[in-house]
Scaffold this motif. Structure first.
Motif: not given
Length: 258
Positions: A184-188, A193-195, A237-241
């Motif tokens: 997805t365009a906004g993927s973490q 941040n993701a695994a 939740r910690e991703n401010k961007q």
């Protein structure tokens, strides 16, 4: 394979040789911070500083059900509670004070680059065959910092599942890589941040359910479209961007995770 693991294997092989001279065998040194970080003081509630922040990164996976540990350098009740969970999980004295016993366990768990011993930057870097940490919306250093926090959460998740291996099938993705795999365009994954995880000893539902206690605010698994063969975890939740700060999204309906 880790350097220390190679050293231990070499020592074991040497000792097994007939007539081996024990005096010539140099054992690997005990686990310690080495090239990573050493805490200069005992930390309790009310303390603040860079050493508190370093501690928070390493106990981020012991946030408790549905919670996170804010990496803000302030040792408040949230951090103390995470330290207590960490201590309880590893059989230490549970007092919420970060002192020699807590640091010794952290030193034993971390490698010289500050990653936890069961996960590495190589496992979480750009997953389309190119490697590296560039090509995302954040700087390389910011992306790697996110990945480091994610790895300490994964270490906690692994321990909570009985210290059985977890395998990362996808970590950080550059914009090009994410597009290539249909993310997805906004993927973490773009932020480090993701695994995406699989396990050969635990069910995916066990992984998804346990992740709720390990500081992951994004969890997607069986029952969510296209997630029947892995569990996705992230720290949105910690991703401010990305506009998802303070958002928790769990969806693994086959596992009762919603």
């Amino acid at each position: 394979m880790r350097v220390n693991t190679l050293k231990r294997a070499a020592v074991a092989f040497a000792l097994a040789l007939p007539g081996a001279a024990v005096a010539t065998v140099v054992a690997a040194p005990p686990a310690h911070a080495d090239g990573c970080y050493t805490w200069p003081r005992t930390l309790t509630q009310g303390r603040s500083g860079a050493d508190v922040r370093e501690l928070q990164i390493r106990v981020a996976g012991w946030a408790g059900y549905g919670d996170i540990v804010h990496i803000d350098g302030r040792y408040g009740p949230e951090t103390a509670a995470a330290v207590k969970r960490f201590q309880a999980a590893y059989g230490l004295r549970v007092d919420g004070i970060a002192g020699p016993q807590t640091y010794a366990k952290i030193y034993a768990l971390q490698d010289n680059d500050c990653t936890p011993k069961h996960f590495s930057y190589a496992e979480l870097d750009n997953g389309c065959g190119t490697g590296g940490w560039s090509g995302g919306p954040l700087s390389t250093s910011a992306t790697r910092a996110n990945a480091l926090r994610a790895m300490w959460k994964l270490e906690a998740l692994r321990h909570s599942l009985g210290d059985k291996p977890l395998y990362v099938t996808s970590g950080f993705r550059s914009v090009a890589c994410n597009r290539k795999v249909g993310g997805t365009a906004g993927s973490q994954h773009l932020y480090g941040n993701a695994a995406d995880l699989i396990s050969r000893s635990r069910t995916l539902c066990e992984v998804a359910r346990s992740a709720r206690d390990q500081g992951f605010s994004g969890i997607f698994g069986p029952g969510y479209p296209d997630h029947g063969d892995h569990v996705h975890v992230d720290s949105r939740r910690e991703n401010k961007q990305d506009g998802l700060a303070n958002t928790t999204d769990w969806s693994a309906s086959d596992c009762g995770v919603n």
